[in-house]
Enzyme design. Structure first.
Site, mmCIF file in Angstrom:
data_model
loop_
_atom_site.group_PDB
_atom_site.id
_atom_site.type_symbol
_atom_site.label_atom_id
_atom_site.label_comp_id
_atom_site.label_asym_id
_atom_site.label_seq_id
_atom_site.Cartn_x
_atom_site.Cartn_y
_atom_site.Cartn_z
ATOM 1 N N LYS A 11 39.508 39.427 -127.074
ATOM 2 C CA LYS A 11 38.155 38.738 -127.526
ATOM 3 C C LYS A 11 37.933 38.575 -128.923
ATOM 4 O O LYS A 11 38.823 39.125 -129.587
ATOM 5 C CB LYS A 11 37.155 40.079 -126.847
ATOM 6 C CG LYS A 11 37.076 40.201 -125.370
ATOM 7 C CD LYS A 11 36.149 41.214 -124.844
ATOM 8 C CE LYS A 11 35.892 41.360 -123.470
ATOM 9 N NZ LYS A 11 34.959 42.597 -123.103
ATOM 10 N N TYR A 51 32.605 35.370 -115.984
ATOM 11 C CA TYR A 51 32.048 36.654 -115.646
ATOM 12 C C TYR A 51 31.223 36.455 -114.282
ATOM 13 O O TYR A 51 30.836 37.864 -113.753
ATOM 14 C CB TYR A 51 31.362 37.340 -116.565
ATOM 15 C CG TYR A 51 32.089 38.128 -117.845
ATOM 16 C CD1 TYR A 51 32.737 39.204 -117.168
ATOM 17 C CD2 TYR A 51 32.253 37.739 -119.008
ATOM 18 C CE1 TYR A 51 33.483 39.756 -118.075
ATOM 19 C CE2 TYR A 51 33.117 38.146 -119.874
ATOM 20 C CZ TYR A 51 33.698 39.495 -119.447
ATOM 21 O OH TYR A 51 34.741 39.859 -120.253
ATOM 22 N N ARG A 133 41.698 50.289 -126.154
ATOM 23 C CA ARG A 133 39.935 50.412 -126.490
ATOM 24 C C ARG A 133 39.915 51.746 -127.081
ATOM 25 O O ARG A 133 39.056 52.108 -127.933
ATOM 26 C CB ARG A 133 39.457 50.247 -125.464
ATOM 27 C CG ARG A 133 39.117 48.799 -124.793
ATOM 28 C CD ARG A 133 38.549 48.738 -123.549
ATOM 29 N NE ARG A 133 38.309 47.189 -122.931
ATOM 30 C CZ ARG A 133 37.845 46.968 -121.771
ATOM 31 N NH1 ARG A 133 37.928 47.936 -120.926
ATOM 32 N NH2 ARG A 133 37.562 45.725 -121.483
ATOM 33 N N ASN A 153 34.870 45.732 -127.181
ATOM 34 C CA ASN A 153 35.818 46.412 -126.744
ATOM 35 C C ASN A 153 37.213 45.624 -126.807
ATOM 36 O O ASN A 153 38.161 46.083 -126.007
ATOM 37 C CB ASN A 153 35.519 47.059 -125.249
ATOM 38 C CG ASN A 153 35.432 46.116 -124.328
ATOM 39 O OD1 ASN A 153 35.293 45.012 -124.630
ATOM 40 N ND2 ASN A 153 34.948 46.510 -123.131
ATOM 41 N N HIS A 156 39.734 41.707 -122.614
ATOM 42 C CA HIS A 156 39.549 41.795 -121.098
ATOM 43 C C HIS A 156 40.734 41.666 -120.160
ATOM 44 O O HIS A 156 41.813 41.043 -120.808
ATOM 45 C CB HIS A 156 38.487 40.467 -120.895
ATOM 46 C CG HIS A 156 38.633 40.291 -119.306
ATOM 47 N ND1 HIS A 156 37.870 40.648 -118.609
ATOM 48 C CD2 HIS A 156 39.330 39.367 -118.679
ATOM 49 C CE1 HIS A 156 38.048 40.382 -117.235
ATOM 50 N NE2 HIS A 156 39.162 39.478 -117.587
ATOM 51 N N GLU A 167 40.769 33.978 -112.199
ATOM 52 C CA GLU A 167 40.641 33.724 -113.709
ATOM 53 C C GLU A 167 41.762 32.946 -114.106
ATOM 54 O O GLU A 167 41.564 32.266 -115.069
ATOM 55 C CB GLU A 167 40.576 35.289 -114.293
ATOM 56 C CG GLU A 167 39.463 36.165 -113.893
ATOM 57 C CD GLU A 167 39.498 37.457 -114.411
ATOM 58 O OE1 GLU A 167 38.361 37.980 -114.254
ATOM 59 O OE2 GLU A 167 40.357 37.815 -115.090
#
Ligand code: ADP
Length: 198
Positions: A11, A51, A133, A153, A156, A167
């Site tokens: 991210k 999402y 994380r 965090n 993904h 995805e």
């Protein structure tokens, strides 16, 4: 099983924290094979699409947040999972489109579970030490709610086989996921190790 694939996004905060190499290194060293990779700037629409692949995601994310507050003896901002989930979705659109991300597909035995294990739980405050994380970031539900933003965090990773397929199809064209042999697959998967001794 050896061909199981999972989808990963580093991210925007992962890129800004200069953790691309560290994160890729963790997946490489466990024995997974990188089969697709791209840096891009997601639009808010793409973040929403990602999402909402799972129509239940909004409710589940809201419920997870409520459970987390209650498990700590705290009062959640609302008792309605859909209300919280929809807020989270709006914040994620902003978060994912705030800067470049790196999208990847990793392949190998139990790829989905193994990557989730290395990534750690959603909330960095309680993610295990040793996970991505847990090791590199310190955010929490409370901090992110207070500032009305997403939990930062770093990463993904797909949560199930179905999610991974959908995805990968959303982010990559078929011919961008490359089929190739990696030399280390012999030691990871071959039934016989007859070729080692000279
Ligand atoms: P995971 O990424 O661990 O699979 P989810 O799918 O539940 O977790 O949530 C997706 C992302 O949305 C999380 O990684 C996090 O960045 C963000 N997020 C989830 N729940 C919240 C929340 N209650 N408040 C802020 N951000 C959240």
């Amino acid at each position: 099983m050896k061909t199981e694939k999972t989808f990963v996004i580093i991210k925007p905060d992962g890129i800004q924290r200069s953790l691309i190499g560290e994160i890729i290194g963790r997946f490489e060293r466990i024995g997974l094979k990188l089969v697709a990779m791209r840096m891009c700037l997601p639009t808010p629409e793409m973040a929403r699409k990602h999402y909402t692949i799972d129509p239940e995601w909004v409710r589940k994310a809201g419920q997870k947040s409520i459970d987390n507050y209650k498990s700590k003896g705290l009062v959640p901002p609302s008792d309605n999972p859909l209300e919280i989930g929809n807020k989270v979705l709006g914040r994620l659109e902003k978060y994912l489109s705030s800067g470049p991300v790196v999208t990847m597909v990793w392949q190998g035995a139990h790829a989905i579970q193994i990557v989730r294990k290395l990534v750690g739980g959603t909330e960095p405050l309680s993610s295990d030490t040793g996970t991505i994380r847990g090791d590199f970031v310190l955010d929490s539900y409370r901090m992110s709610d207070q500032d009305e933003r997403s939990i930062r965090n770093l990463i993904h990773a797909s949560g199930s086989v179905d999610e991974a397929h959908q995805e990968i199809d959303l982010w990559f064209k078929k011919d961008e996921v490359i089929k190739y042999k990696h030399i280390q697959e012999a030691i990871l998967y071959d039934v016989n190790l007859d070729g080692i001794l000279e």
